[in-house]
Motif scaffolding. Structure first.
Motif, short mmCIF file in Angstrom:
data_model
loop_
_atom_site.label_atom_id
_atom_site.label_comp_id
_atom_site.label_asym_id
_atom_site.label_seq_id
_atom_site.Cartn_x
_atom_site.Cartn_y
_atom_site.Cartn_z
N SER A 93 0.82 -1.33 0.03
CA SER A 93 -0.09 0.09 -0.02
C SER A 93 0.82 1.48 0.02
CB SER A 93 -0.66 -0.01 1.18
OG SER A 93 -1.79 -1.18 1.03
N ASN A 94 0.37 2.16 -0.84
CA ASN A 94 0.89 3.57 -0.66
C ASN A 94 2.49 3.59 -1.31
OD1 ASN A 94 -1.42 4.67 0.25
ND2 ASN A 94 -0.80 4.25 2.35
N THR A 95 2.76 2.54 -2.05
CA THR A 95 4.13 2.65 -2.67
C THR A 95 4.30 2.36 -4.03
OG1 THR A 95 4.71 0.20 -2.60
CG2 THR A 95 5.09 1.48 -0.40
N ALA A 96 5.39 2.79 -4.81
CA ALA A 96 5.47 2.53 -6.17
C ALA A 96 6.43 1.30 -6.37
CB ALA A 96 6.38 3.69 -6.62
N LEU A 97 6.21 0.40 -5.36
CA LEU A 97 7.03 -1.01 -5.27
C LEU A 97 5.97 -2.08 -5.89
CD1 LEU A 97 9.81 -2.11 -5.06
CD2 LEU A 97 9.13 -2.41 -2.43
N GLN A 98 6.29 -2.92 -6.47
CA GLN A 98 5.80 -4.18 -6.81
C GLN A 98 6.68 -5.34 -6.90
OE1 GLN A 98 4.13 -4.37 -11.10
NE2 GLN A 98 2.17 -3.91 -10.16
N PHE A 99 5.98 -6.50 -6.62
CA PHE A 99 6.47 -7.69 -6.53
C PHE A 99 5.99 -8.72 -7.40
CE2 PHE A 99 7.74 -5.85 -2.46
CZ PHE A 99 9.38 -5.81 -2.62
N LYS A 100 6.42 -9.67 -8.09
CA LYS A 100 5.92 -10.77 -8.90
C LYS A 100 6.54 -12.02 -8.59
CE LYS A 100 4.45 -7.80 -12.70
NZ LYS A 100 4.70 -7.61 -14.35
N LEU A 101 5.77 -12.97 -8.40
CA LEU A 101 6.50 -14.11 -8.11
C LEU A 101 5.82 -15.40 -9.00
CD1 LEU A 101 8.22 -16.14 -5.99
CD2 LEU A 101 5.97 -16.35 -4.61
N GLY A 102 6.53 -16.01 -9.61
CA GLY A 102 5.93 -17.18 -10.27
C GLY A 102 6.71 -17.12 -11.89
N LYS A 103 6.04 -17.81 -12.82
CA LYS A 103 6.56 -17.79 -14.24
C LYS A 103 5.97 -16.54 -14.99
CE LYS A 103 6.61 -20.64 -18.34
NZ LYS A 103 6.12 -21.62 -19.11
N GLN A 104 7.32 -15.76 -15.52
CA GLN A 104 6.86 -14.65 -16.05
C GLN A 104 8.00 -14.14 -17.23
OE1 GLN A 104 7.77 -11.54 -12.85
NE2 GLN A 104 8.19 -13.38 -11.67
N ARG A 105 7.77 -13.03 -17.97
CA ARG A 105 8.63 -12.77 -18.78
C ARG A 105 10.05 -12.27 -18.20
NH1 ARG A 105 7.80 -14.60 -24.08
NH2 ARG A 105 5.66 -13.82 -24.63
N ILE A 106 11.22 -12.84 -19.05
CA ILE A 106 12.52 -12.11 -18.49
C ILE A 106 12.76 -10.89 -19.08
CG2 ILE A 106 13.80 -13.45 -20.09
CD1 ILE A 106 15.60 -14.28 -17.95
N PRO A 107 13.13 -9.94 -18.42
CA PRO A 107 13.24 -8.42 -19.18
C PRO A 107 14.53 -8.29 -19.67
CG PRO A 107 13.41 -8.45 -16.63
CD PRO A 107 13.20 -9.93 -16.98
N PHE A 108 14.91 -9.01 -20.72
CA PHE A 108 16.11 -8.91 -21.38
C PHE A 108 15.80 -7.37 -22.45
CE2 PHE A 108 16.96 -13.57 -21.81
CZ PHE A 108 17.95 -13.68 -20.85
N PHE A 109 14.93 -7.19 -23.07
CA PHE A 109 14.94 -6.22 -24.05
C PHE A 109 13.57 -5.34 -23.81
CE2 PHE A 109 15.92 -10.40 -26.22
CZ PHE A 109 17.31 -10.08 -26.54
N ASN A 110 13.49 -4.21 -24.56
CA ASN A 110 12.57 -3.38 -24.53
C ASN A 110 11.28 -4.03 -24.64
OD1 ASN A 110 14.51 -1.45 -24.11
ND2 ASN A 110 14.24 -0.30 -26.24
N TYR A 111 10.97 -5.03 -25.66
CA TYR A 111 9.80 -5.64 -25.93
C TYR A 111 9.69 -6.97 -25.20
CZ TYR A 111 9.82 -1.44 -28.95
OH TYR A 111 9.56 -0.15 -29.50
N SER A 112 10.32 -7.12 -24.35
CA SER A 112 10.16 -8.71 -23.83
C SER A 112 8.78 -8.86 -23.26
CB SER A 112 11.19 -8.79 -22.41
OG SER A 112 12.47 -8.86 -22.95
N ASP A 113 8.05 -8.22 -22.49
CA ASP A 113 6.83 -8.42 -22.25
C ASP A 113 5.88 -8.30 -23.24
OD1 ASP A 113 7.45 -8.51 -19.54
OD2 ASP A 113 6.58 -6.38 -19.07
N SER A 114 5.98 -7.59 -24.43
CA SER A 114 5.14 -7.73 -25.34
C SER A 114 5.60 -8.37 -26.71
CB SER A 114 4.74 -6.11 -25.81
OG SER A 114 5.95 -5.46 -26.12
N VAL A 115 6.75 -9.35 -26.66
CA VAL A 115 7.04 -9.93 -27.84
C VAL A 115 5.89 -10.65 -28.54
CG1 VAL A 115 7.80 -12.11 -26.52
CG2 VAL A 115 9.02 -11.24 -28.84
N ASP A 116 5.12 -11.27 -27.63
CA ASP A 116 3.92 -12.07 -28.46
C ASP A 116 2.58 -11.11 -29.06
OD1 ASP A 116 5.16 -14.58 -28.73
OD2 ASP A 116 4.36 -14.81 -26.76
N VAL A 117 2.70 -9.92 -28.37
CA VAL A 117 1.48 -9.14 -29.02
C VAL A 117 2.13 -8.18 -29.93
CG1 VAL A 117 -0.04 -7.63 -27.74
CG2 VAL A 117 1.16 -9.28 -26.48
N GLY A 118 2.06 -8.75 -31.29
CA GLY A 118 2.53 -7.65 -32.40
C GLY A 118 1.57 -6.56 -32.51
N PHE A 119 0.49 -6.18 -31.85
CA PHE A 119 -0.20 -4.80 -31.99
C PHE A 119 0.51 -3.84 -31.17
CE2 PHE A 119 -3.59 -1.77 -30.67
CZ PHE A 119 -4.00 -1.76 -31.82
#
Length: 388
Positions: A93-119
């Motif tokens: 609460s009341n922070t700009a911090l965020q944690f994610k736990l599990g299987k997710q995209r590895i942030p190698f590149f600018n478009y790592s999160d959206s590599v499959d979303v061609g739009f």
């Protein structure tokens, strides 16, 4: 009366907590050279290399906690379909911090999160000489993100730790791979259309290459330990990335540069980059891109002497034959394309990519089917769709 309304209210509350979204793309491609494949495309007309359907579900457990899952069905044989994301997000609460736990995209590149979303990006195929540098795109572990805003600057800091245990897909086939001790940090800064990003990643990779491993054991038995070590596929990999982008309503310039350093013999050093510029005249976007990749294997000299015995001659020749399966590789790609945003969530794209490969290792996007002269043109048409 309360009992009558209770199921309806519960259903509405559940609907608000559970949100579905998705994306799809249908891509047609044709390579004008019958002696090669590029990004899986050959001399025929194909729809089954990059077409996909993705479905995502987000469920809000509380104000601080949510669950995200994403399934992707892919037509390509160079990657698997199934669960792409499954992670918990915790936002204090009341922070700009965020944690994610599990299987997710590895942030190698600018478009790592959206590599499959061609739009989400202008190209039909991401600059392949650059985005093929990373052999896998997901990991299982924890990621922390913090955003800081100072006047007109937006700063983002991110770090992750985890592992990868799956196959990697190359033009020459698939390899069982484990990467442990995987971690990385990246930071980005944005100011009035300008965005800069820097990232460092590393992991201890273990590749299943049975033929190379068995031959290395044989070399060790004969005492040629240096040559044996050069075939050991296990070792640390370092990955560096820098990018600089600028865009406004009329045009954009986007660029990324990366360097991968592999400490084991079968894992190469790779330098790659791309630069792209585009002009927006809504609902159209015209763009041009240029990318290049240089692959270098650090093979030591052959320490097995010739002329001593037929057995050693055979061993030396076999060693050189194995090394020839890991040649250096140079390729460049120049593409021009047009995007038409037909609807707010549907875009049509046309793209032509000229491929110039000085050498082909068959381990990346280009596959020599025999007699390939290193030059080819890939023609593509596609439709991108997102839905909520």
């Amino acid at each position: 009366m309360l009992l009558y309304w209770a199921p309806t209210l519960y259903a509405e509350e559940a609907d608000e907590k559970l949100q579905f979204s998705g994306f799809a793309r249908v891509v047609m491609g044709h390579l004008d050279d019958e002696n090669a494949e590029y990004v899986g495309y050959d001399n025929s007309i194909s729809f089954d290399q990059q077409s996909l359907l993705g479905l995502q579900a987000d469920y809000t457990l509380s104000d601080q906690l949510s669950l995200t899952g994403q399934l992707i069905g892919h037509t390509s044989e160079l990657r698997s379909s199934g669960l792409e994301w499954l992670y918990l997000t915790y936002t204090p609460s009341n922070t700009a911090l965020q944690f994610k736990l599990g299987k997710q995209r590895i942030p190698f590149f600018n478009y790592s999160d959206s590599v499959d979303v061609g739009f989400a990006y202008p190209w039909l195929t991401l600059p392949q000489q650059f985005y093929d540098t990373a052999f896998f795109s997901t990991f299982e572990g924890v990621l922390a993100n913090y955003q800081y805003i100072y006047h007109d600057w937006v700063m983002n800091f991110e770090g992750y730790w985890g592992y990868y245990d799956d196959k990697i897909y190359l033009a020459s086939g698939e390899i069982d791979t484990k990467v442990t001790g995987l971690f990385g940090v990246n930071t980005s800064a944005s100011y009035n259309g300008l965005t800069f990003r820097a990232a460092y990643n590393q992991g201890n990779a273990k590749l299943q290459l049975p033929a190379a491993t068995q031959f290395a054991e044989l070399l060790n038995q004969y005492g040629f330990s240096q040559n044996a070590a050069s075939l050991n596929p296990d070792g640390l990999i370092h990955f560096y990335q820098l990018s600089a982008n600028y865009e406004n309503l009329d045009y954009f310039v986007r660029s990324e540069v990366a360097r991968m350093v592999g400490e084991s013999g079968p894992v190469p050093d790779i330098d790659s980059f791309y630069i792209s510029a585009g002009y927006n005249f809504h609902p159209y976007t015209l763009y041009i891109s240029y990318g290049a990749r240089y692959v270098h294997y650090d093979h030591g000299p052959n320490e097995i002497p010739y002329g001593i015995s037929d057995e050693l001659d055979f061993l030396a020749a076999t060693y050189e034959s194995v090394l020839s399966g890991f040649p250096d590789d140079k390729s460049k790609g120049t593409k021009i394309g047009l995007r038409w945003d037909w609807r707010y969530n549907v875009a049509f794209k046309a793209e032509v990519t000229y491929v110039d490969a000085e050498k082909v290792s068959n381990d990346f996007a280009i596959k020599d089917l025999g007699g390939f002269d290193g030059h080819g043109v890939l023609y593509q048409l596609g439709i991108e769709w997102i839905f909520l």
